[in-house]
Scaffold this active site. Structure first.
Site, PDB file in Angstrom:
ATOM      1  CD  GLU A 252      -3.085  -1.202   2.109  1.00 38.93           C
ATOM      2  OE1 GLU A 252      -2.977  -0.456   3.352  1.00 38.93           O
ATOM      3  OE2 GLU A 252      -3.843  -1.858   2.187  1.00 38.93           O
TER       4      GLU A 252
ATOM      5  NE  ARG B  14      -4.623   4.112 -24.078  1.00 40.92           N
ATOM      6  CZ  ARG B  14      -3.842   3.103 -24.620  1.00 40.92           C
ATOM      7  NH1 ARG B  14      -3.737   3.167 -25.740  1.00 40.92           N
ATOM      8  NH2 ARG B  14      -3.148   2.514 -23.880  1.00 40.92           N
TER       9      ARG B  14
ATOM     10  CG  ASP C  17      -2.672   6.959 -36.018  1.00 35.39           C
ATOM     11  OD1 ASP C  17      -2.578   8.279 -35.849  1.00 35.39           O
ATOM     12  OD2 ASP C  17      -2.602   6.413 -35.145  1.00 35.39           O
TER      13      ASP C  17
ATOM     14  CE  LYS D 261      -3.040   3.103 -35.182  1.00 32.26           C
ATOM     15  NZ  LYS D 261      -2.352   3.734 -33.948  1.00 32.26           N
TER      16      LYS D 261
ATOM     17  NE  ARG E  38      -4.893   0.341 -31.684  1.00 34.15           N
ATOM     18  CZ  ARG E  38      -3.776   0.013 -31.674  1.00 34.15           C
ATOM     19  NH1 ARG E  38      -3.549  -1.325 -31.540  1.00 34.15           N
ATOM     20  NH2 ARG E  38      -2.622   0.914 -31.339  1.00 34.15           N
TER      21      ARG E  38
ATOM     22  CG  ASP F 154       1.354   8.019 -32.238  1.00 33.80           C
ATOM     23  OD1 ASP F 154       0.335   9.049 -31.942  1.00 33.80           O
ATOM     24  OD2 ASP F 154       1.023   6.827 -32.462  1.00 33.80           O
TER      25      ASP F 154
ATOM     26  CB  THR G 110       1.954  -2.796 -27.582  1.00 31.89           C
ATOM     27  OG1 THR G 110       1.327  -2.367 -28.982  1.00 31.89           O
ATOM     28  CG2 THR G 110       0.752  -2.988 -26.833  1.00 31.89           C
TER      29      THR G 110
ATOM     30  N   GLY H 112       3.536  -1.333 -31.168  1.00 32.10           N
ATOM     31  CA  GLY H 112       2.833  -2.093 -32.427  1.00 32.10           C
ATOM     32  C   GLY H 112       2.863  -1.014 -33.472  1.00 32.10           C
ATOM     33  CB  THR H 113       1.373   2.293 -33.570  1.00 31.21           C
ATOM     34  OG1 THR H 113       0.132   2.061 -33.190  1.00 31.21           O
ATOM     35  CG2 THR H 113       1.267   3.498 -34.698  1.00 31.21           C
TER      36      THR H 113
HETATM   37  C1  R5P Z   1      -3.649   5.915 -30.766  1.00 31.39           C
HETATM   38  O1  R5P Z   1      -4.618   6.438 -31.212  1.00 31.39           O
HETATM   39  C2  R5P Z   1      -2.478   6.441 -30.278  1.00 31.39           C
HETATM   40  O2  R5P Z   1      -2.026   7.733 -30.877  1.00 31.39           O
HETATM   41  C3  R5P Z   1      -1.187   5.611 -30.301  1.00 31.39           C
HETATM   42  O3  R5P Z   1      -0.941   5.436 -31.964  1.00 31.39           O
HETATM   43  C4  R5P Z   1      -1.486   4.217 -29.833  1.00 31.39           C
HETATM   44  O4  R5P Z   1      -2.025   4.266 -28.483  1.00 31.39           O
HETATM   45  C5  R5P Z   1       0.057   3.296 -29.501  1.00 31.39           C
HETATM   46  O5  R5P Z   1      -0.415   2.268 -29.362  1.00 31.39           O
HETATM   47  P1  R5P Z   1       0.684   0.775 -29.485  1.00 31.39           P
HETATM   48  O6  R5P Z   1       1.991   1.370 -29.100  1.00 31.39           O
HETATM   49  O7  R5P Z   1       0.098  -0.104 -28.643  1.00 31.39           O
HETATM   50  O8  R5P Z   1       0.545   0.697 -30.952  1.00 31.39           O
END
Ligand code: R5P
Length: 288
Positions: A40, A95, A165, A188, A190, A214, A219, A221-222
Protein backbone atom coordinates in the site's frame (compact mmCIF):
# COMPACT_ATOMS: atom_id res chain seq x y z
CA UNK A 1 3.03 29.08 -4.63
CA UNK A 2 4.50 25.67 -3.76
CA UNK A 3 4.96 22.55 -5.87
CA UNK A 4 4.72 18.95 -4.65
CA UNK A 5 5.32 15.83 -6.71
CA UNK A 6 4.11 12.26 -6.43
CA UNK A 7 6.57 9.43 -6.95
CA UNK A 8 5.48 9.03 -10.61
CA UNK A 9 6.48 12.61 -11.38
CA UNK A 10 9.25 13.78 -9.00
CA UNK A 11 11.80 15.06 -11.55
CA UNK A 12 9.13 16.85 -13.60
CA UNK A 13 7.61 18.41 -10.45
CA UNK A 14 11.06 19.73 -9.47
CA UNK A 15 11.52 21.06 -13.01
CA UNK A 16 8.19 22.90 -12.82
CA UNK A 17 9.09 24.37 -9.40
CA UNK A 18 12.40 25.55 -10.86
CA UNK A 19 10.70 27.17 -13.89
CA UNK A 20 8.22 28.95 -11.57
CA UNK A 21 10.85 29.86 -8.95
CA UNK A 22 8.42 28.26 -6.46
CA UNK A 23 9.21 26.31 -3.29
CA UNK A 24 9.30 22.51 -3.52
CA UNK A 25 7.59 20.42 -0.84
CA UNK A 26 9.53 17.24 -0.19
CA UNK A 27 7.48 14.10 0.41
CA UNK A 28 8.38 10.81 2.08
CA UNK A 29 6.81 7.83 0.31
CA UNK A 30 7.85 5.01 2.64
CA UNK A 31 7.06 4.70 6.33
CA UNK A 32 9.39 1.74 6.63
CA UNK A 33 12.33 0.90 4.37
CA UNK A 34 10.84 -1.10 1.49
CA UNK A 35 7.34 0.25 2.14
CA UNK A 36 4.35 -1.57 3.59
CA UNK A 37 4.61 -5.35 3.13
CA UNK A 38 1.20 -5.31 1.41
CA UNK A 39 2.47 -2.70 -1.10
CA UNK A 40 0.00 0.00 0.00
CA UNK A 41 1.14 3.57 -0.69
CA UNK A 42 2.19 5.99 2.04
CA UNK A 43 2.83 9.74 1.87
CA UNK A 44 4.03 12.36 4.34
CA UNK A 45 4.56 16.02 3.47
CA UNK A 46 7.79 17.42 4.90
CA UNK A 47 7.08 21.11 4.26
CA UNK A 48 4.37 23.54 5.26
CA UNK A 49 1.62 24.36 2.74
CA UNK A 50 -0.79 26.26 5.01
CA UNK A 51 -2.42 29.17 3.15
CA UNK A 52 -0.49 28.38 -0.07
CA UNK A 53 -1.52 27.81 -3.66
CA UNK A 54 -0.11 24.30 -4.15
CA UNK A 55 0.53 22.59 -7.48
CA UNK A 56 0.42 18.80 -7.17
CA UNK A 57 2.19 17.02 -10.04
CA UNK A 58 1.40 13.34 -10.43
CA UNK A 59 0.82 11.08 -13.43
CA UNK A 60 -2.12 8.72 -12.84
CA UNK A 61 -0.42 5.58 -14.14
CA UNK A 62 0.02 2.86 -13.01
CA UNK A 63 -2.89 2.34 -10.58
CA UNK A 64 -0.83 2.77 -7.42
CA UNK A 65 0.00 6.29 -8.60
CA UNK A 66 -3.73 7.13 -8.66
CA UNK A 67 -3.98 6.17 -4.99
CA UNK A 68 -0.88 8.19 -4.23
CA UNK A 69 -2.44 11.21 -5.97
CA UNK A 70 -5.49 11.03 -3.71
CA UNK A 71 -3.38 10.59 -0.57
CA UNK A 72 -1.25 13.60 -1.47
CA UNK A 73 -4.22 15.81 -2.41
CA UNK A 74 -5.95 14.96 0.87
CA UNK A 75 -2.79 15.54 2.93
CA UNK A 76 -2.21 18.91 1.21
CA UNK A 77 -5.80 20.01 1.97
CA UNK A 78 -5.61 18.78 5.57
CA UNK A 79 -2.40 20.79 5.95
CA UNK A 80 -4.35 23.97 5.09
CA UNK A 81 -3.54 24.72 1.42
CA UNK A 82 -5.69 27.59 0.13
CA UNK A 83 -5.83 26.36 -3.47
CA UNK A 84 -4.80 23.10 -5.09
CA UNK A 85 -4.02 22.74 -8.79
CA UNK A 86 -3.73 19.20 -10.11
CA UNK A 87 -1.12 18.75 -12.82
CA UNK A 88 -1.61 15.27 -14.28
CA UNK A 89 1.14 14.96 -16.91
CA UNK A 90 -0.14 11.65 -18.30
CA UNK A 91 -3.83 11.15 -17.61
CA UNK A 92 -4.03 7.41 -17.03
CA UNK A 93 -7.56 6.07 -17.74
CA UNK A 94 -8.02 8.80 -20.37
CA UNK A 95 -8.60 6.28 -23.15
CA UNK A 96 -11.85 4.98 -21.59
CA UNK A 97 -13.50 8.27 -22.50
CA UNK A 98 -16.98 6.93 -23.24
CA UNK A 99 -19.29 4.03 -22.51
CA UNK A 100 -18.41 1.65 -25.36
CA UNK A 101 -20.65 -1.09 -23.87
CA UNK A 102 -23.64 -0.85 -21.51
CA UNK A 103 -22.65 -0.98 -17.87
CA UNK A 104 -19.09 0.28 -18.34
CA UNK A 105 -17.59 3.08 -16.26
CA UNK A 106 -16.44 6.16 -18.18
CA UNK A 107 -13.11 5.84 -16.38
CA UNK A 108 -11.72 9.21 -17.52
CA UNK A 109 -14.71 10.93 -15.90
CA UNK A 110 -14.58 8.72 -12.79
CA UNK A 111 -11.02 9.82 -12.12
CA UNK A 112 -11.90 13.49 -12.64
CA UNK A 113 -14.79 13.25 -10.19
CA UNK A 114 -12.45 12.08 -7.45
CA UNK A 115 -9.68 14.54 -8.33
CA UNK A 116 -12.30 17.31 -7.96
CA UNK A 117 -12.88 16.39 -4.30
CA UNK A 118 -9.67 18.19 -3.27
CA UNK A 119 -8.50 20.09 -6.35
CA UNK A 120 -9.70 23.45 -7.71
CA UNK A 121 -8.57 22.84 -11.29
CA UNK A 122 -6.76 20.32 -13.43
CA UNK A 123 -4.13 20.67 -16.13
CA UNK A 124 -3.10 17.67 -18.20
CA UNK A 125 -1.08 17.08 -21.37
CA UNK A 126 -1.96 15.75 -24.83
CA UNK A 127 -4.92 13.73 -23.60
CA UNK A 128 -6.49 11.04 -25.82
CA UNK A 129 -9.78 12.95 -26.23
CA UNK A 130 -9.61 16.63 -25.19
CA UNK A 131 -13.44 16.87 -25.41
CA UNK A 132 -13.74 14.75 -22.24
CA UNK A 133 -12.25 17.69 -20.28
CA UNK A 134 -15.49 19.66 -20.84
CA UNK A 135 -17.39 17.04 -18.80
CA UNK A 136 -15.12 17.32 -15.73
CA UNK A 137 -16.60 18.89 -12.56
CA UNK A 138 -13.72 21.39 -12.19
CA UNK A 139 -12.06 23.61 -14.81
CA UNK A 140 -9.80 21.31 -16.82
CA UNK A 141 -7.41 22.12 -19.65
CA UNK A 142 -4.86 20.44 -21.85
CA UNK A 143 -1.33 21.55 -22.72
CA UNK A 144 0.41 20.20 -25.78
CA UNK A 145 3.63 18.20 -25.35
CA UNK A 146 4.50 18.59 -29.03
CA UNK A 147 6.59 21.79 -28.66
CA UNK A 148 8.99 19.79 -26.46
CA UNK A 149 9.16 17.00 -29.06
CA UNK A 150 9.66 19.58 -31.83
CA UNK A 151 12.54 21.20 -29.89
CA UNK A 152 14.26 17.85 -29.46
CA UNK A 153 13.83 16.81 -33.10
CA UNK A 154 15.16 20.19 -34.27
CA UNK A 155 18.32 19.72 -32.20
CA UNK A 156 18.62 16.13 -33.51
CA UNK A 157 18.53 17.54 -37.09
CA UNK A 158 15.83 15.15 -38.29
CA UNK A 159 14.92 15.58 -42.00
CA UNK A 160 11.30 14.39 -42.08
CA UNK A 161 8.41 13.63 -39.69
CA UNK A 162 5.77 10.95 -40.07
CA UNK A 163 2.39 10.61 -38.37
CA UNK A 164 1.61 6.88 -38.15
CA UNK A 165 -2.15 7.50 -38.45
CA UNK A 166 -4.59 10.32 -39.17
CA UNK A 167 -5.15 10.94 -35.44
CA UNK A 168 -1.46 11.89 -35.14
CA UNK A 169 -1.60 14.46 -37.95
CA UNK A 170 -2.37 17.29 -35.50
CA UNK A 171 0.69 16.24 -33.45
CA UNK A 172 3.10 16.00 -36.36
CA UNK A 173 1.91 19.35 -37.76
CA UNK A 174 2.75 21.04 -34.48
CA UNK A 175 6.13 19.34 -34.07
CA UNK A 176 7.16 20.01 -37.69
CA UNK A 177 6.38 23.73 -37.34
CA UNK A 178 9.03 23.85 -34.59
CA UNK A 179 11.50 21.35 -36.08
CA UNK A 180 11.09 23.06 -39.47
CA UNK A 181 10.74 19.82 -41.44
CA UNK A 182 8.34 18.44 -44.03
CA UNK A 183 5.94 15.71 -42.90
CA UNK A 184 3.50 13.11 -44.14
CA UNK A 185 1.14 10.57 -42.62
CA UNK A 186 0.03 6.97 -42.97
CA UNK A 187 -3.46 5.48 -42.59
CA UNK A 188 -3.70 2.91 -39.79
CA UNK A 189 -6.33 0.32 -39.21
CA UNK A 190 -6.35 -1.17 -35.71
CA UNK A 191 -7.13 -4.89 -35.82
CA UNK A 192 -6.87 -5.41 -32.03
CA UNK A 193 -4.90 -4.01 -29.08
CA UNK A 194 -1.71 -5.62 -30.41
CA UNK A 195 -2.08 -5.56 -34.20
CA UNK A 196 -2.32 -2.67 -36.66
CA UNK A 197 -2.29 -2.54 -40.46
CA UNK A 198 -0.98 0.41 -42.52
CA UNK A 199 -2.35 1.25 -45.98
CA UNK A 200 0.64 1.17 -48.42
CA UNK A 201 1.69 4.70 -49.43
CA UNK A 202 4.75 6.11 -51.25
CA UNK A 203 6.69 8.40 -48.90
CA UNK A 204 9.49 10.81 -49.81
CA UNK A 205 11.96 9.38 -47.26
CA UNK A 206 14.78 7.74 -49.28
CA UNK A 207 18.14 8.48 -47.61
CA UNK A 208 16.45 10.64 -44.95
CA UNK A 209 16.52 10.67 -41.17
CA UNK A 210 12.86 10.27 -40.18
CA UNK A 211 11.02 10.62 -36.85
CA UNK A 212 7.68 8.90 -36.29
CA UNK A 213 5.68 11.22 -34.02
CA UNK A 214 2.76 10.05 -31.86
CA UNK A 215 1.05 11.03 -28.62
CA UNK A 216 1.47 7.65 -26.92
CA UNK A 217 3.65 4.58 -27.39
CA UNK A 218 2.00 1.68 -25.59
CA UNK A 219 2.90 -1.77 -27.00
CA UNK A 220 5.02 -0.19 -29.74
CA UNK A 221 3.00 -2.05 -32.40
CA UNK A 222 2.08 1.16 -34.25
CA UNK A 223 5.67 2.39 -34.28
CA UNK A 224 7.12 -0.99 -35.35
CA UNK A 225 4.72 -1.23 -38.32
CA UNK A 226 5.44 2.34 -39.43
CA UNK A 227 9.22 1.87 -38.96
CA UNK A 228 9.23 -1.24 -41.19
CA UNK A 229 7.43 0.75 -43.88
CA UNK A 230 9.99 3.56 -43.63
CA UNK A 231 12.93 1.10 -43.83
CA UNK A 232 11.40 -0.62 -46.86
CA UNK A 233 11.20 2.78 -48.57
CA UNK A 234 14.90 3.53 -47.92
CA UNK A 235 14.84 5.80 -44.82
CA UNK A 236 18.44 6.23 -43.56
CA UNK A 237 17.44 6.25 -39.88
CA UNK A 238 14.22 6.04 -37.88
CA UNK A 239 13.50 7.72 -34.52
CA UNK A 240 10.34 7.01 -32.51
CA UNK A 241 9.14 10.13 -30.68
CA UNK A 242 6.20 10.39 -28.31
CA UNK A 243 4.90 12.54 -25.47
CA UNK A 244 3.79 9.64 -23.26
CA UNK A 245 6.08 6.60 -23.17
CA UNK A 246 3.84 3.98 -21.55
CA UNK A 247 5.94 1.07 -22.93
CA UNK A 248 3.97 -2.05 -21.96
CA UNK A 249 4.40 -5.73 -22.79
CA UNK A 250 6.58 -6.22 -25.93
CA UNK A 251 7.28 -2.52 -26.43
CA UNK A 252 11.06 -2.78 -26.00
CA UNK A 253 11.28 -5.61 -28.56
CA UNK A 254 9.00 -3.77 -31.00
CA UNK A 255 11.03 -0.58 -30.65
CA UNK A 256 14.23 -2.36 -31.75
CA UNK A 257 12.97 -1.50 -35.27
CA UNK A 258 14.06 2.08 -34.48
CA UNK A 259 17.53 3.61 -34.13
CA UNK A 260 16.40 5.71 -31.16
CA UNK A 261 13.35 6.24 -28.97
CA UNK A 262 12.56 9.55 -27.33
CA UNK A 263 9.81 10.44 -24.88
CA UNK A 264 9.06 13.31 -22.50
CA UNK A 265 9.00 13.15 -18.71
CA UNK A 266 5.21 12.82 -18.39
CA UNK A 267 6.13 9.19 -17.68
CA UNK A 268 9.68 8.77 -16.45
CA UNK A 269 11.60 6.01 -18.30
CA UNK A 270 15.00 5.27 -19.79
CA UNK A 271 13.70 6.87 -23.00
CA UNK A 272 12.88 10.20 -21.32
CA UNK A 273 15.02 12.71 -23.21
CA UNK A 274 13.09 15.95 -22.99
CA UNK A 275 11.19 17.77 -20.24
CA UNK A 276 7.77 19.36 -20.55
CA UNK A 277 8.35 21.49 -17.42
CA UNK A 278 8.38 24.73 -19.51
CA UNK A 279 4.98 23.86 -21.04
CA UNK A 280 3.37 23.18 -17.65
CA UNK A 281 5.00 26.22 -16.03
CA UNK A 282 3.53 28.46 -18.75
CA UNK A 283 0.06 26.94 -18.22
CA UNK A 284 0.27 27.42 -14.44
CA UNK A 285 1.40 31.05 -14.86
CA UNK A 286 -1.61 31.63 -17.11
CA UNK A 287 -4.06 30.37 -14.45
CA UNK A 288 -4.13 33.74 -12.71
C1 R5P B 1 -3.73 5.83 -30.87
O1 R5P B 1 -4.69 6.54 -31.17
C2 R5P B 1 -2.52 6.46 -30.27
O2 R5P B 1 -2.26 7.68 -30.89
C3 R5P B 1 -1.28 5.57 -30.43
O3 R5P B 1 -1.01 5.40 -31.80
C4 R5P B 1 -1.48 4.23 -29.79
O4 R5P B 1 -1.91 4.39 -28.46
C5 R5P B 1 -0.19 3.44 -29.80
O5 R5P B 1 -0.42 2.18 -29.25
P1 R5P B 1 0.61 1.00 -29.51
O6 R5P B 1 1.97 1.47 -29.11
O7 R5P B 1 0.11 -0.12 -28.61
O8 R5P B 1 0.51 0.64 -30.96
Amino acid sequence: MKVAGGSASGPLAKGIAHELAAGYVDVIFEKHPGGFPDDERYVRLLGSVAGEHVVLVQTTHPDSMVVEFFLLADAIRDAGAARLTAVVPYYGYGRQDKRFLDGEAISAKTLAKHIAVDCNELITMTIHNPDILKTFPIPASEVSGMPAIGRYLKSAKVDFLLAPDSNAVRFVEEASAIANTPWDHLQKERIDSYTVRMTPKKLNVKGKSVAIVDDVISTGGTIATAAKELRSQGARSVIAACVHGVFVEDAEANLKTCDAVIATDTIQSRHTKVSVAPEFAAAIRALG
